[in-house]
Design a protein around this motif. Structure first.
Motif, PDB file in Angstrom:
ATOM      1  N   ARG A   1       0.700  -1.048   0.240  1.00  0.00           N
ATOM      2  CA  ARG A   1      -0.168  -0.201  -0.286  1.00  0.00           C
ATOM      3  C   ARG A   1       0.405   1.067  -0.215  1.00  0.00           C
TER       4      ARG A   1
ATOM      5  N   ASP B   1      -4.478   4.550  -2.306  1.00  0.00           N
ATOM      6  CA  ASP B   1      -5.120   5.101  -0.826  1.00  0.00           C
ATOM      7  C   ASP B   1      -6.604   3.844  -0.913  1.00  0.00           C
ATOM      8  N   TRP B   2      -6.882   3.947   0.209  1.00  0.00           N
ATOM      9  CA  TRP B   2      -8.044   2.708   1.143  1.00  0.00           C
ATOM     10  C   TRP B   2      -8.454   2.327   0.018  1.00  0.00           C
TER      11      TRP B   2
ATOM     12  N   TRP C   1      -6.807  -0.021  -1.999  1.00  0.00           N
ATOM     13  CA  TRP C   1      -5.422  -1.213  -1.252  1.00  0.00           C
ATOM     14  C   TRP C   1      -7.178  -2.660  -0.518  1.00  0.00           C
ATOM     15  N   SER C   2      -8.296  -1.991  -0.334  1.00  0.00           N
ATOM     16  CA  SER C   2      -9.616  -2.380  -0.133  1.00  0.00           C
ATOM     17  C   SER C   2      -9.587  -3.200  -1.331  1.00  0.00           C
TER      18      SER C   2
ATOM     19  N   LYS D   1      -5.875   1.265  11.853  1.00  0.00           N
ATOM     20  CA  LYS D   1      -6.904   2.010  11.102  1.00  0.00           C
ATOM     21  C   LYS D   1      -7.401   1.179  10.361  1.00  0.00           C
TER      22      LYS D   1
ATOM     23  N   LYS E   1     -10.211   2.266   8.389  1.00  0.00           N
ATOM     24  CA  LYS E   1     -10.499   2.761   7.379  1.00  0.00           C
ATOM     25  C   LYS E   1     -10.429   1.753   5.847  1.00  0.00           C
ATOM     26  N   PHE E   2     -10.309   0.830   6.097  1.00  0.00           N
ATOM     27  CA  PHE E   2     -10.689  -0.370   5.511  1.00  0.00           C
ATOM     28  C   PHE E   2     -10.742  -1.617   5.191  1.00  0.00           C
TER      29      PHE E   2
END
Ligand code: BGC
Length: 250
Positions: A175, A181-182, A185-186, A214, A217-218
């Motif tokens: 990542r 960005d989130w 990556w997700s 975090k 965020k994901f």
């Protein structure tokens, strides 16, 4: 031997951290000691650092020591090493650690240690059936725990998905490297976890590694049938799990 305290040491790519652990609760009994991972990170150089960490705590010589490393460990033997010096491949890591540290040491895979700790003391405590814990860091580590029993060396970070070694697409380090960005990556995490879910139908996924702090965020972006929860022991998980598994190995 039944024991209440063990020393856990977690060997990472940049730092080696250790602390004594209360085996009833999984709590660290002292501030963690951290020393930079030596370069080159050979088994002997890493064992010297582990010995230094053990000395700082002044523990009784009978206290079991667990050392978590980022490679599969089959009764001390290292079949391959992804992210530390290649000279680990083929060695008996238990023997090297025991010689250099002068103690009874059990070497354990880092994700097995962290996942076992989450199943015994943390996010998946009391969960029946199969717990799959993953660590998202430089690579992807995995641990399978079935009704409290660890099935070691699962290495699900190296599943081949869409023609790639999974950790080369979905690890937290990727990542950062690819500046994803989130949501981007997700999408990669979605492919990863849906594949593991299809293969194993676990009761729960636990997501560890530094980035799990975090998780908001994901994790909410993932669509899975299986509950997926963040680790709760964070930096202490590898240390606590290594200690607990070493005590069980006595
Ligand atoms: C290694 C695993 C390790 C994981 C996390 C992978 O590359 O093969 O053994 O658990 O990284 O460190």
């Amino acid at each position: 031997m039944s024991t209440k305290i063990a020393l856990g040491i977690d060997v990472g790519g940049s730092g080696i951290k250790g602390a004594p652990v209360d085996l009833e609760t999984g709590q660290l009994l002292a501030e963690r000691v951290r020393i930079d991972t030596p370069s080159p990170s050979t088994p002997q150089a890493v064992a010297q650092v582990c010995a230094e960490i053990a000395t700082t705590f002044n523990l009784d010589s009978e206290v079991p020591v667990g050392v978590a490393i980022p490679a599969p460990v089959n009764n001390g033997h290292i079949p391959f090493m992804a992210n530390l010096d290649q000279s680990w491949t083929g060695v008996d890591a238990n023997e090297i650690m025991r010689d250099i540290m002068g103690r009874h040491v059990t070497v354990i895979n880092d994700a097995d240690a962290a996942g076992y700790a989450e199943a015994r003391y943390g996010a998946a405590r009391g969960v029946k059936g199969l717990v799959i814990a993953t660590t998202l860091g430089t690579g992807i580590g995995s641990a399978l725990i079935y009704n409290g029993v660890l099935i070691p060396c699962s290495e699900l970070g190296h599943l081949e998905i869409d023609g790639y070694d999974a950790e080369k697409r979905a690890a937290a380090s990727i990542r950062t490297l690819e500046k994803l960005d989130w949501p981007e990556w997700s999408e990669r995490l979605q492919r990863y976890y849906e594949t593991v879910e299809m293969l194993f139908s676990p009761s729960i996924f636990v997501v560890g590694g530094g980035v799990s702090r975090k998780h908001d965020k994901f994790l909410p972006l993932l669509k899975l049938r299986t509950p997926i929860v963040p680790a709760v022991l964070f930096n202490g998980a590898g240390i606590a799990g290594a200690a607990a598994l070493a005590a069980a190995d006595e």
